[in-house]
Design a protein around this motif. Sequence first.
Motif, PDB file in Angstrom:
ATOM      1  N   SER A 277       0.792  -1.241   0.000  1.00 18.10           N
ATOM      2  CA  SER A 277       0.000   0.000   0.000  1.00 18.10           C
ATOM      3  C   SER A 277       0.821   1.286   0.000  1.00 18.10           C
TER       4      SER A 277
ATOM      5  N   THR B 193       2.667   4.482  -1.558  1.00 16.47           N
ATOM      6  CA  THR B 193       2.631   5.324  -2.751  1.00 16.47           C
ATOM      7  C   THR B 193       4.062   5.711  -3.108  1.00 16.47           C
TER       8      THR B 193
ATOM      9  N   THR C 158      -7.437   3.632  -4.986  1.00 17.06           N
ATOM     10  CA  THR C 158      -6.266   2.982  -5.584  1.00 17.06           C
ATOM     11  C   THR C 158      -6.617   2.181  -6.835  1.00 17.06           C
TER      12      THR C 158
END
Length: 469
Positions: free
Chosen positions: A304, A306, A318
């Motif tokens: 998860s 970025t 997402t």
Amino acid sequence: MSAPAVPTGRVVVIGGGPGGYEAALVARRLGADVTVVERTGLGGAAVLTDVVPSKTLIATAEWMTTASLAPELGVGGPQAQRPTIDLAAVNTRVKALAAAQSADIGARLEREGVRVLLGEGSLQDAQHVAVRTPAGRDDLVLEADVVLLATGATPRVLPEAMPDGERILTWTQLYDLAELPSRLIVVGSGVTGAEFAGAYSALGVDVVLVSSRDRVLPGEDADAAELLEQVFTAGGMTVLGRTRAVAARRTADGVEVELSDGRVVTGSHVLLAVGSVPNTAGLGLEEAGVRLGPAGHVLVDQVSRTSARGVYAAGDCTGVLPLASVAATQGRIAMSHALGDAVAPLSLRGVAANVFTTPEIATVGLSEARLRETGTPYEVSTLPLARNPRAKMLGVHEGFVKLFAHPSSGTVLGAVVVGPRASEQVFPLTLAVAHRMTADQLADAITVYPSMSGTIAEVARMLHHRPVD
């Protein structure tokens, strides 16, 4: 013995949906100072305008379907009448349940020591979150060691079919209707469109379903989608395939929808179910170093992260897989990774999904289309539920169980369950896929007789290969 030390830090979560509030709970358990910034209400769209409300409405529609079986099961007599629907009462219940679920989430976060701020969050940079309060001022800036973006998505609209909340509607606006539509045009035959089309048809509404593809549910198992379309049309629904809606306009007493093939369909209301767009615009993401995809989704890896250090993202923003269960998993993984706990990267292998139509369609693992596309060898076995004794007792005529397994190892690769409460029946198949069980191992489990799940074991037995010396 004292508990081992755990990493601490300041965590700011933007968005209070499943990805956000589940992440907040994990972060608190790991010792972080946690703030959730939510602009509408805890639970996000999943609780307030999407999953909880729609499935509550569908639960009412299921009762209508069950009532239609009464004569077959010997209930009532020649004068028995179909139950009537008070849509205002139904929608009051829908909104009350959504509000109660949101309140439960808020109470849980409060008990765990999570701070909740009502407002809109945006990034000043990767370590600072600006909060615009309902009063409309940027009067608060939160410092953060970790930021989680869980901003969700909103319904996509068509330029020539802008929702007005009265006749031209998105699925978030249906719950303000006081009366059943006399004729509902549903634009879009994906999961959302199919669920609402099926529900309103069961409630007694004349439904027209507009599908841009050659069948409903183009992303689902072909056999399951074909069966559902047969059920829809047998129940009186009109399905218009291979055409798109290009415009929707109000008329004196309803709507008219213009299709790409030149036809014009009239009705009392139109529901737009043409997908969703991520809530990522205007949040300062790219300025803070967060990369976005072509459609505006936040790009993340399997834990998860970025592209901006310390910034994570979870859920529909997402574009990984638009399921509340996946959003929650992404959020939990993000916090475990950010705060130094043991964590396994996200795997979609064992994620089960369900279409809440009648019959329901539950899937897990690799689809038959995917197996063919990748050239993966597989065997398939299928049994109709109509042969199941429990199904006969319940008056169930439609549905099946389909299982895919590797021809040499017998490993279960995927499965499809179509029938009542398929969402509940798919769990043993989810375990089989997630833990790489074989069809023989699945078949060895003794099921209750009679039970709908007995068909799962029977389908697995059909894939047994006798050992060759």
